[in-house]
Write a protein that holds these residues in place. Sequence first.
Motif, short mmCIF file in Angstrom:
data_model
loop_
_atom_site.label_atom_id
_atom_site.label_comp_id
_atom_site.label_asym_id
_atom_site.label_seq_id
_atom_site.Cartn_x
_atom_site.Cartn_y
_atom_site.Cartn_z
N MET A 1 35.28 52.13 43.11
CA MET A 1 35.04 50.74 43.45
C MET A 1 35.93 49.86 42.58
SD MET A 1 31.51 48.66 43.38
CE MET A 1 31.57 47.30 42.25
N VAL A 2 36.60 48.92 43.19
CA VAL A 2 37.48 48.01 42.48
C VAL A 2 36.83 46.63 42.48
CG1 VAL A 2 39.77 46.98 42.42
CG2 VAL A 2 39.50 49.33 43.18
N ILE A 3 36.63 46.08 41.28
CA ILE A 3 35.99 44.77 41.18
C ILE A 3 36.99 43.67 41.51
CG2 ILE A 3 34.27 45.61 39.52
CD1 ILE A 3 35.91 44.20 37.32
N LYS B 1 41.34 43.40 41.38
CA LYS B 1 42.18 43.09 42.55
C LYS B 1 43.05 41.87 42.29
CE LYS B 1 39.08 45.08 45.98
NZ LYS B 1 38.16 44.80 47.08
N GLY C 1 43.46 49.81 43.05
CA GLY C 1 42.75 51.03 43.42
C GLY C 1 43.36 52.26 42.76
N ASP D 1 41.62 54.76 39.91
CA ASP D 1 41.57 56.23 40.04
C ASP D 1 42.22 56.92 38.84
OD1 ASP D 1 40.32 55.94 42.48
OD2 ASP D 1 42.17 56.20 43.64
#
Length: 79
Positions: A1-3, A7, A15, A19
């Motif tokens: 999950m990217v906050i 972003k 992303g 990872d």
Amino acid sequence: MVIPWAKETFGEVAGALADAIPACLTRAHERARNGHQGVHTQTLEAYGHGLHAVQYEELAAASNISPAQLRSVSKPEPS
């Protein structure tokens, strides 16, 4: 999950960074531990200083972002 902060800060690579970060920090820890063991100090200063430096190197290598750029990224404001 990217906050949302990630972003906004890293754009389309957020992303991929999310990872890559756990593996990068694991490698940084291993390098810092090896450095600490190599100098045979009784304190954790060698580990701490080493980890501080190599965490940025590992993240930069995985992201093509310079260590200086990574250090300058602002932290998210607490909610």
